[in-house]
Design an enzyme around this catalytic site. Structure first.
Site, mmCIF file in Angstrom:
data_model
loop_
_atom_site.group_PDB
_atom_site.id
_atom_site.type_symbol
_atom_site.label_atom_id
_atom_site.label_comp_id
_atom_site.label_asym_id
_atom_site.label_seq_id
_atom_site.Cartn_x
_atom_site.Cartn_y
_atom_site.Cartn_z
ATOM 1 N N GLY A 20 2.532 3.324 7.117
ATOM 2 C CA GLY A 20 1.288 2.965 6.443
ATOM 3 C C GLY A 20 1.521 1.789 5.523
ATOM 4 N N HIS B 69 -0.154 9.092 0.072
ATOM 5 C CA HIS B 69 0.769 8.052 -0.416
ATOM 6 C C HIS B 69 0.055 6.696 -0.460
ATOM 7 C CE1 HIS B 69 4.947 6.113 -0.313
ATOM 8 N NE2 HIS B 69 4.147 5.108 -0.074
ATOM 9 N N GLU B 70 -0.657 6.354 0.622
ATOM 10 C CA GLU B 70 -1.305 5.031 0.679
ATOM 11 C C GLU B 70 -2.483 4.940 -0.293
ATOM 12 O OE1 GLU B 70 0.374 2.835 2.027
ATOM 13 O OE2 GLU B 70 1.650 4.123 3.253
ATOM 14 N N GLN C 36 0.238 -3.695 -1.675
ATOM 15 C CA GLN C 36 1.637 -3.969 -1.328
ATOM 16 C C GLN C 36 1.849 -5.396 -0.833
ATOM 17 O OE1 GLN C 36 2.014 -0.135 1.124
ATOM 18 N NE2 GLN C 36 4.066 -0.399 0.325
ATOM 19 N N CYS D 182 9.026 4.309 0.971
ATOM 20 C CA CYS D 182 7.970 3.327 0.729
ATOM 21 C C CYS D 182 8.504 1.944 1.046
ATOM 22 C CB CYS D 182 7.529 3.410 -0.734
ATOM 23 S SG CYS D 182 6.212 2.257 -1.159
ATOM 24 N N LEU D 183 7.712 1.153 1.765
ATOM 25 C CA LEU D 183 8.140 -0.214 2.099
ATOM 26 C C LEU D 183 8.356 -1.047 0.836
ATOM 27 C CD1 LEU D 183 5.799 -0.925 5.148
ATOM 28 C CD2 LEU D 183 8.219 -0.285 5.183
ATOM 29 N N HIS E 148 -1.392 4.135 -3.710
ATOM 30 C CA HIS E 148 -1.119 2.704 -3.943
ATOM 31 C C HIS E 148 -2.369 1.994 -4.474
ATOM 32 C CE1 HIS E 148 2.955 1.827 -2.633
ATOM 33 N NE2 HIS E 148 2.799 2.431 -1.463
HETATM 34 ZN ZN ZN Z 1 4.320 3.032 -0.256
#
Ligand code: ZN
Length: 181
Positions: free
Chosen positions: A46, A140-141, A51, A98-99, A144
Site C-alpha cells: 500500500g 496503516h495507510e 509518503q 512501511c516503505l 498515514h
Molecule cells: Zn506506511
C-alpha cells in the site's frame, strides 16, 4: 506514469494531516497512477499520498485479503479517495513494515474487521468490509493520512525489529542495550 520518490520517516511531510479531496479531476487520476506505479516499483502492499509528499487523502492498496488459504488468495487492488473507517471490531496483533521506514518491522495491534467508506477514482462512493491482512493494510495507510506511523502504535519497545542483511529480525530494544554496553 512515473515512479515518485518515497519520503522516509524523518521527513516532516509524513506528520501532516492530509486534506480531503473536493474535486476528482485529471491531475488526481495522474496522482493515483503515479502512486500505483510507485507502490509496484517498491514493491509494497500500500501507499498513501503523504509518503510521496502530497498532503491529500488518497491511498492505493495491493494486498492479500489474508483470511483464506494463502495459495488460492488473489491480491485486492484498491484506489481510494477520502477513505474513512466507519466501523471496526475485534483485534489482531501482527507484523507491519512501511516503505517510509525501510529496514524495520514491528508488531502492532489493529482492528480485525473494518468497514470502509471512500470514493473510488471516478468519484463514486463505495462502502465495503475488510478483515485480517487487508484490514491491517487499510488501517496503516489511512493512518498515514493523519500523520501517524505504525511505530507510533507500538506498545512495547521489544515489538520493534531491525532487519539485517539476511532479513532476520533483530530486536531494536536489545540491540540498543548491546551497543550501549
Ligand atoms: Zn506506511
Amino acid at each position: 506514469m512515473a515512479v515518485r520518490e518515497i519520503l522516509t520517516s524523518e521527513h516532516p511531510a509524513l506528520r501532516h494531516k492530509a486534506k480531503r479531496i473536493k474535486k476528482i479531476d485529471a491531475s488526481l487520476q495522474k496522482l493515483i497512477d503515479d502512486m500505483i506505479e510507485t507502490m509496484e516499483d517498491a514493491p509494497g502492499q500500500g501507499l498513501a499520498a503523504p509518503q510521496i509528499g502530497i498532503a491529500l487523502r488518497v491511498i492505493v492498496v495491493d494486498a492479500l485479503p489474508g483470511e483464506d488459504d494463502a495459495d488460492t488468495e488473489k491480491p485486492v487492488r484498491l484506489q481510494l479517495v477520502n477513505p474513512e473507517i466507519v466501523e471496526q471490531r475485534e483485534e489482531q496483533f501482527g507484523e507491519e513494515g512501511c516503505l517510509s521506514i525501510p529496514g524495520y518491522v514491528g508488531n502492532v495491534r489493529r482492528a480485525k474487521f473494518i468497514t470502509v467508506r471512500a470514493l473510488n477514482r471516478k468519484g463514486k462512493e463505495v462502502r465495503f468490509k475488510a478483515s485480517h491482512n487487508l484490514a491491517r493494510v487499510l488501517q496503516h495507510e489511512i493512518d498515514h493520512l493523519d500523520g501517524i506511523l505504525y511505530t507510533d502504535r507500538i506498545e512495547k519497545p521489544e515489538d520493534l525489529f531491525r532487519l539485517n542483511d539476511k532479513g532476520e529480525r533483530i530486536p531494536v530494544f536489545q540491540a540498543a542495550a548491546a551497543n550501549a554496553a
